[in-house]
Write a protein that holds these residues in place. Structure first.
Motif: not given
Ligand code: PLP
Length: 381
Positions: A221-230, A84-89
């Motif tokens: 908006k939770a579902s906008k979080l960016i994966a940390q394992m690609d 979520l940080f990655e999505n919002n920052y």
């Protein structure tokens, strides 16, 4: 009765035999990769995974599409907060959390603060509780996440989750809860409590280690979080990597059993815990019960024994397996930061014991523990 007696269920739990039985065929017989779409081996594994997803979702009143399997609660917490940080920052960079969270939240926040995040650590009262007012006062225009654990692992205090969820929704801020210690012990309902993201872990509820899940509300908006394992875009892209089918089957079965046995276990454990606590209060002077007596987990009591050297206490309690008020870091033994946050001195924190009971704890074990602890404390004093 076998010694030592295991009273450390908040640390981990044995896998329920019924869970193990469900898992076993998926090691060698139904060993397929759940992502293999072209043959029966894959379909069988996929069916088992989807069945487990349903079992997990049912326990917390979520939809199956909202469950993402992870390696445990540590990963679920990392995925939430970093994703979520990655999505919002840099538009929004403020996170609200609590001093007494598990390190799997606190250390993520420390890491993100080096990358520009601003973190507010709320201070709990002397019972480990925070108030909704405190959370509200901490909100600012840059807040994108409130992360408050459901129940504390050391002292069992249950936070006002429903009210925090309502507040977060009113302010259009996402609400995450690390419910690792609550799921399977008390009723947890993501709808009633306005939870957007929730972390849970298999090995705390008689499932296997190394498997957990993150609930991600699909309409937020939770579902906008960016994966940390690609990688191969497993788990709808939220968490790549071949699925741990046996672990997932085990987690699912553990959730199903918890769902049917929760009320009976809650009642039985509350009685046993109260018997232990009252026995210690009656027989041993100068003790302090830590946590919130009205709002805490049914299986736990955390007790400080005044006037005793903490290290001696733990070394002497050889016949019971419990946790102490200290944490071994690589270099030294530190007093528990949770107990310090609720106002205990270093000495009292060291001289504290967490007794956490579980499914296989018996009355006989509790009776033994009361007289054994009395004997040890008397001797040390
Ligand atoms: C509250 C809480 N959060 C997170 C964790 C970490 O869970 P896991 O072992 O699944 O990574 C624990 C386990 O100790 C816990 O008690």
């Amino acid at each position: 009765m076998k010694l030592p007696i295991y009273l450390d269920y908040n640390s981990t739990t044995p896998v329920d035999k019924r869970v193990l039985e469900k898992m076993l065929p998926y090691f060698s017989e139904h060993f397929g990769n759940s992502s293999s779409r072209s043959h029966l081996f894959g379909w069988t594994a996929q069916e088992a995974v989807e069945n487990a997803r349903c079992q997990v979702a049912n326990l917390i009143n979520a939809e199956t599409k909202e469950i993402v399997f992870t390696s445990g609660a540590t990963e679920a917490n990392n995925l939430t907060i970093k994703g979520l940080f990655e999505n919002n920052y840099p538009n929004k960079k403020h996170i609200i959390t609590v001093e007494t969270e598990h390190k799997a939240v606190l250390d993520v926040c420390i890491h993100l603060s080096t990358l520009g995040a601003e973190i507010t650590y709320l201070k709990p009262d002397s019972t480990g509780m925070i108030s909704v007012k405190q959370v509200e006062r901490a909100i600012n225009s840059e807040t994108f996440l409130i992360s408050v654990m459901y129940a504390n692992n050391e002292i069992g205090t249950i936070q006002p989750i429903k009210e925090i969820g309502e507040l977060a929704r009113k302010h259009h801020i996402l609400f995450h809860t690390d419910a690792t210690q609550a799921v399977g012990k008390i009723e947890v309902d993501v709808q009633k409590n306005n939870i957007d993201l929730l972390s849970l872990s298999g090995h705390k509820l008689h499932g296997p280690k190394g498997i957990g899940a993150l609930f991600i509300r699909k309409t937020s908006k939770a579902s906008k979080l960016i994966a940390q394992m690609d990688g191969g875009k497993h788990e709808r892209g939220f968490r790549s990597g071949t699925l741990n089918v046996t672990g997932i089957v085990g987690l699912g079965e553990a959730c199903e059993l918890a769902n049917t046995e929760l009320i009976a276990d809650y009642q039985r454990l509350t009685i046993l815990r109260d018997t232990l606590e009252n026995g210690i209060i009656k027989n041993i002077s100068n003790i302090k019960i830590n946590g919130n007596i009205e709002n805490r987990l049914p299986n736990l009591t955390n007790i400080s024994f005044e006037g005793i050297d903490g290290e001696n206490l733990l070394m002497s309690l050889r016949d019971i397996a419990v946790s102490s008020g200290s944490a071994c870091t690589s270099a030294s033994v530190e007093p528990s930061y949770v107990l310090k946050a609720i106002g205990l001195s270093d000495d009292l924190a060291y001289a504290s014991i967490r007794f956490s009971l579980g499914k296989y704890t018996t009355k006989e074990e509790i009776d033994f523990t009361i007289s054994y602890v009395k004997q040890v404390v008397d001797m040390l004093r």
